[in-house]
Structure formats: structure tokens, C-alpha cells
Design an enzyme around this catalytic site. Structure first.
Site, short mmCIF file in Angstrom:
data_model
loop_
_atom_site.label_atom_id
_atom_site.label_comp_id
_atom_site.label_asym_id
_atom_site.label_seq_id
_atom_site.Cartn_x
_atom_site.Cartn_y
_atom_site.Cartn_z
NE ARG A 158 -3.46 2.46 2.65
CZ ARG A 158 -3.40 3.20 3.56
NH1 ARG A 158 -2.54 3.39 4.57
NH2 ARG A 158 -3.79 4.55 3.76
CG HIS B 88 -1.24 9.20 2.93
ND1 HIS B 88 -1.32 7.58 3.63
CD2 HIS B 88 -0.41 9.75 4.32
CE1 HIS B 88 -0.83 7.39 4.87
NE2 HIS B 88 -0.49 8.75 5.53
CD GLU C 265 -4.92 8.57 9.58
OE1 GLU C 265 -4.48 9.80 9.62
OE2 GLU C 265 -4.72 6.75 9.98
CG ASN D 160 -5.01 3.65 8.89
OD1 ASN D 160 -4.84 2.68 7.74
ND2 ASN D 160 -4.91 5.20 7.88
CE1 TYR E 230 -0.11 3.00 13.26
CE2 TYR E 230 -2.35 4.80 12.18
CZ TYR E 230 -0.59 3.64 12.46
OH TYR E 230 -0.62 3.93 11.40
CD GLU F 164 -1.37 4.10 7.81
OE1 GLU F 164 -1.50 5.30 9.15
OE2 GLU F 164 -2.04 4.68 6.43
C1 GBH Z 1 -1.62 7.82 10.47
O1 GBH Z 1 -2.27 8.33 11.36
C2 GBH Z 1 -1.14 7.78 9.24
O2 GBH Z 1 -2.45 7.55 8.17
C3 GBH Z 1 0.36 7.96 8.83
O3 GBH Z 1 0.43 8.56 7.91
C4 GBH Z 1 1.25 8.47 10.16
O4 GBH Z 1 2.47 7.95 10.06
C5 GBH Z 1 0.89 7.12 11.54
O5 GBH Z 1 -0.44 7.01 11.65
C6 GBH Z 1 1.53 7.04 12.24
O6 GBH Z 1 1.34 8.40 12.68
O7 GBH Z 1 -3.26 10.04 21.55
O8 GBH Z 1 -3.83 8.81 21.71
O9 GBH Z 1 -5.34 9.93 20.84
C7 GBH Z 1 -2.72 8.80 12.12
C8 GBH Z 1 -4.22 8.97 13.22
C9 GBH Z 1 -4.39 10.23 14.59
C10 GBH Z 1 -3.69 8.07 15.08
C11 GBH Z 1 -4.40 10.23 15.82
C12 GBH Z 1 -3.32 8.39 16.65
C13 GBH Z 1 -3.64 9.81 18.31
C14 GBH Z 1 -3.77 9.20 19.76
N1 GBH Z 1 -3.25 9.23 14.66
N2 GBH Z 1 -4.78 9.78 16.86
S1 GBH Z 1 -4.23 9.24 20.85
#
Ligand code: GBH
Length: 460
Positions: free
Chosen positions: A83, A127, A172, A301, A303, A366
Site C-alpha cells: 500500500r 495521503h 484519514e 487505520n 493505533y 494501517e
Molecule cells: C497515520 O495517522 C497516518 O496515516 C500515517 O501517515 C502515520 O505515519 C501513522 O498514522 C503514524 O502516526 O494520542 O492516543 O489520542 C495516524 C492518525 C490520529 C492516530 C491521532 C493516533 C491519536 C492517538 N492518528 N491518534 S491518542
């Protein structure tokens, strides 16, 4: 943490799709080559204080010149799919007009090299690297940007659609709108909630108009999606206030995108919330029909996740503007180098919820983590923490499938260490280390673990 030994992941089928992910501005470098125009990130990186250490994507991983070696690296990991995103300012410098032949030639070569090695290209159209010229004309808060995006999508598909089946319109939109136009943490660095909500609508409209244009082309296979970043929002307690705060947080984080995309209307409670802040979404006749153009897949995505409370620490339930309090409350879990809590079961819950409420096939486009890597002299990295993160989250995906969610694939973020936006090169998400002095790539322990896990899960 789960044992670091690679094992087949329960719940993931033999035909599950495995991949690695990157994005154009984060890896390519070569920002002034072959007719590429500046993007909003080239501009933002020059704003003092915007990016840690004043870093930028001028060179990044130099992928533009090293893509052949990088595709070999991907092939060595044994994954099915890669991707990556197309840089709009390479393909259509200035954001309108004809295709830039030298820009598209790079992606032609990349796609052909991937196909040669048996790797399926999985293309994201946007992106975050908006041509600066379009930002100067108003950016995503302006309706015209959505129309320009649809033209660009059409051109890109004309050039690559004979070989590329998997197309993701936006990565996103929450980040583009809220980090870029409300919080000012990402390009273009504006702080205007109303403008950000206009950006939300125009991003969705751009997606919808582009989706329609790609759908209208006959004669080619098309697997069309959009990628949203989401967590699983849970109330900090059973209190009415905490339930309401969770619903409000989820409204702006998830439902304001999902509902128009899948159901063709904005959620009523979000519209009311916005009205209470003096904001009206700039919806015109026909917009929602375009936005709800049928999708083949929803990219997710993931995290981290959050709990929400409707009371401030001092017990008050409204903020200085008279708005209901929405306060993120930590779970008290270990965090990554980004300070994001590690909540793997949130991924299971999110995937099951998306399946039940929206019914689309899902792909995790992701998932990954930054940790403070320590490299040996030979470049190797013993990143047991990152391996554990992947193991726990892959098990969470398997659990979601066992609970009935139609999850078809998983992409590790990221193939390699790269330009981590406002954090510059400080935060490393790669399963492959990049030495930025030499551009040497070295597969980390987590990368070897991922390779072995893919092989074992497929062969089970
Ligand atoms: C992605 O965005 C992107 O698509 C990518 O380019 C980037 O490198 C990758 O993530 C890593 O950052 O502080 O616990 O509230 C991530 C989007 C939005 C994920 C905010 C984490 C906050 C978590 N992010 N979110 S928290």
C-alpha cells in the site's frame, strides 16, 4: 506481552491478504524532481516550530531513487500487497490541468516492478500532500478542491488502472480536516473549527465524485475504498454524562464519515452539535448521493482507543464555551513512543462494530507502533516491543473474524522508518530500519517476525 516466537495467527484464513504500507511524502524525497510542484507539507515544514528539529521530506527515505531495491525488500518479506500513495503534485502539478508525464512515469515503473515481483499494488490517491496551489485557492474548506480531486483521480486511474485494481481515495480525512484546519498540527496549520468542518464535507465530496468517476469506467477490475482512522470509543463509566460524551466523541471521529459514506446522510446528533457551535456543513443538492457511491471495502487505520468522560476533573459538565465536556480518560495501559496507549482489544471491538453497524468488507490498512529503537552497529534492531504490538493486534484481528467481522487483510505500518509528519524523523514506525545518513535499510526483528508469521499463517 505475547511470546515473540512467530506462530500462525488464529482466525486468519489462508487467503487473508498481507501487506506493508507507506505514503508518498513520508518516503519519496525528490521533491523538486521531474516536474513535481510543492505540496502543503513542503510549505508547512518551513514554518518555524511546525516540525520537530525543523525536518522535512526533501530526501526522506530517497525512495524515489531507490524503489527497485525497496520492492526487493518488500518481496523479501513475503507479503502479497504493498500500500503506497500517489503524490498529486507529481501527477498533476498545481492541482489541475493535464497529467505530468514524468511524474506518472515514476508510478508506472513502481507498479510494473511490483507486478514483476508478484506484489499487488494497493494505491491511495491522497495521503495528505495537497498541491500548494490548491491550498492557496482555499484548500479543502473550498468546494472547488473536491472537484479538482475528482479530476486528478480520473487522470491517475487512466494512467494506472490497466494494472492497478485496488484504489483508496483518501487516507484519514479526519487527520486532513482536524489536524490540518482545526488543531493546526498538520499542514496547512490552520486553527478554525468551522473551516475544518467544511473541509470534512469537501473531502467526503471529493471522495464521492472520484468514486463515481472510477466506477463509470468500464472494462477494468476495480476494488474501491476509503481509509478512515478510528479507535473504539468506550465510556469511562455507565453514567449518562459519560455515555453522552462517548457518543459525541465518536460522532466527530467516526460517524460523521461513516454515516454519509454508507447511509447517505450525516448523523442528526452531529448536525445538532455543529449547529450549537455555529457551524453548518456546506451540503448542496446531490452531494450525499455522490458521497454514498457504493464502496467495495472500508480501510481501517488503527493505533489506539480511548475512554471518554462527560465531566471535567473538577466535576463540571460544561466547558468555558458552554459546550458539554468530552474528556479522554486513559486506560492506564503501557504506551508507545508516541504516548499512545496500547489497546489491542479495541481493534477487535472496532472491527466487530463496523461490521455490525455498517456491513462493509474491512481491511486494516494501517496498524503499527513507534518505539525508541536501539540499533546495533550493523543496523539490526531487537524491537521486541514492536513485535509484541503486532502479535497482539493481529490476534485481535483474528478474534474479530471469529466474531463474524469480514476482515480481509492487514497492512503493517510501516514498511520502513520514515518522515513521521510533525515528529519529523524522531519517531520510527518501520519494520525495516532506515539509517538516514547512509540510506541503508535493515530488517528489524519485528520485520523478520512479520515475515515468518505471514508464512506460518498462510501455510497452516
Ligand atoms: C497515520 O495517522 C497516518 O496515516 C500515517 O501517515 C502515520 O505515519 C501513522 O498514522 C503514524 O502516526 O494520542 O492516543 O489520542 C495516524 C492518525 C490520529 C492516530 C491521532 C493516533 C491519536 C492517538 N492518528 N491518534 S491518542
Amino acid at each position: 506481552a505475547v511470546a515473540a516466537e512467530p506462530q500462525a495467527i488464529p482466525g486468519l484464513p489462508r487467503d487473508f491478504r498481507w501487506g506493508v504500507a507507506t505514503s508518498s511524502y513520508q518516503i519519496e524525497g525528490a521533491v523538486a524532481e521531474d516536474g513535481r510542484s510543492p505540496s502543503i507539507w513542503d510549505t508547512f515544514c518551513r514554518v518555524p516550530g511546525a516540525v520537530v528539529n525543523g525536518e522535512n521530506g526533501d530526501v526522506a527515505c530517497d525512495h524515489y531513487h531507490r524503489y527497485t531495491e525497496d520492492v526487493d525488500l518488500i518481496a523479501g518479506l513475503g507479503v502479497d500487497a504493498y500500500r503506497f500513495s500517489l503524490a498529486w503534485p507529481r501527477i498533476q502539478p498545481g492541482g489541475s490541468g493535464p497529467v505530468n508525464a514524468r511524474g506518472i512515469a515514476f508510478y508506472d515503473r513502481l507498479v510494473d516492478t511490483l507486478l514483476d515481483r508478484g506484489i499487488t499494488p494497493w494505491v491511495t490517491l491522497y495521503h495528505w500532500d495537497l498541491p500548494q496551489e490548491l491550498e492557496d485557492a482555499g484548500g479543502w474548506p473550498a468546494r472547488d478542491t473536491a472537484l479538482r480531486f475528482a479530476d486528478y483521480a480520473d487522470l491517475a486511474h487512466d494512467a494506472l488502472g490497466d494494472r492497478v485494481v485496488h484504489w483508496t481515495t483518501l487516507n484519514e480525512p479526519w487527520c486532513s480536516a482536524m489536524l490540518g484546519y482545526d488543531q493546526g498540527l498538520h499542514a496547512p496549520g490552520r486553527k478554525d473549527f468551522g473551516a475544518a468542518m467544511h473541509a470534512v464535507h469537501h473531502l467526503l465530496l471529493g471522495h464521492g465524485l472520484a468514486a463515481r468517476r472510477l466506477r463509470a469506467k468500464g472494462g477494468v477490475d476495480l476494488d474501491l475504498g476509503i481509509t478512515l482512522n478510528m479507535g473504539h470509543a468506550v465510556p469511562a463509566s455507565d453514567s449518562e454524562a459519560d455515555l453522552a460524551a462517548t457518543r459525541r466523541a465518536d460522532g466527530l471521529a467516526a460517524r460523521v464519515y461513516l454515516d454519509p459514506l454508507v447511509r447517505g446522510h450525516y448523523p442528526e446528533d452531529v448536525v445538532e452539535h455543529l449547529a450549537s457551535r455555529g457551524v453548518t456543513l456546506p451540503v448542496q443538492d446531490g452531494d450525499l448521493a455522490a458521497i454514498s457511491t457504493p464502496l467495495d471495502v472500508l480501510g481501517v487505520n488503527y493505533y489506539s482507543s480511548h475512554r471518554f468522560a462527560g465531566t471535567a476533573e473538577d466535576g463540571s459538565t460544561t466547558d468555558a464555551d458552554g459546550q458539554p465536556v468530552v474528556r479522554a480518560v486513559p486506560f492506564g495501559r503501557p504506551v508507545t513512543a508516541m504516548d499512545w496507549e496500547i489497546v489491542p482489544e479495541g481493534l477487535t471491538a472496532l472491527l466487530v462494530r463496523l461490521h455490525e453497524e455498517y456491513g462493509l468488507p474491512l481491511v486494516v490498512t494501517e496498524n503499527g507502533a513507534a518505539f525508541d529503537d536501539v540499533a546495533e552497529a550493523d543496523g539490526t534492531v531487537h524491537d521486541a516491543d514492536r513485535t509484541a504490538y503486532f502479535a497482539e493486534h493481529l490476534r485481535a484481528v483474528g478474534a474479530a473474524r471469529e466474531a463474524g467481522a469480514d476482515v480481509r487483510g492487514y497492512f503493517a505500518w510501516s514498511l520502513f522508518d520514515n518522515f513521521e509528519w510533525a515528529y519529523g524523523y524522531d519517531k520510527r514506525f518501520g519494520i525495516v530500519r532506515v539509517d538516514y545518513d547512509t540510506q541503508r535499510r535493515t530488517v528489524k526483528d519485528s520485520g523478520a517476525w512479520y515475515r515468518d508469521t505471514v508464512r506460518l499463517t498462510r501455510g497452516r
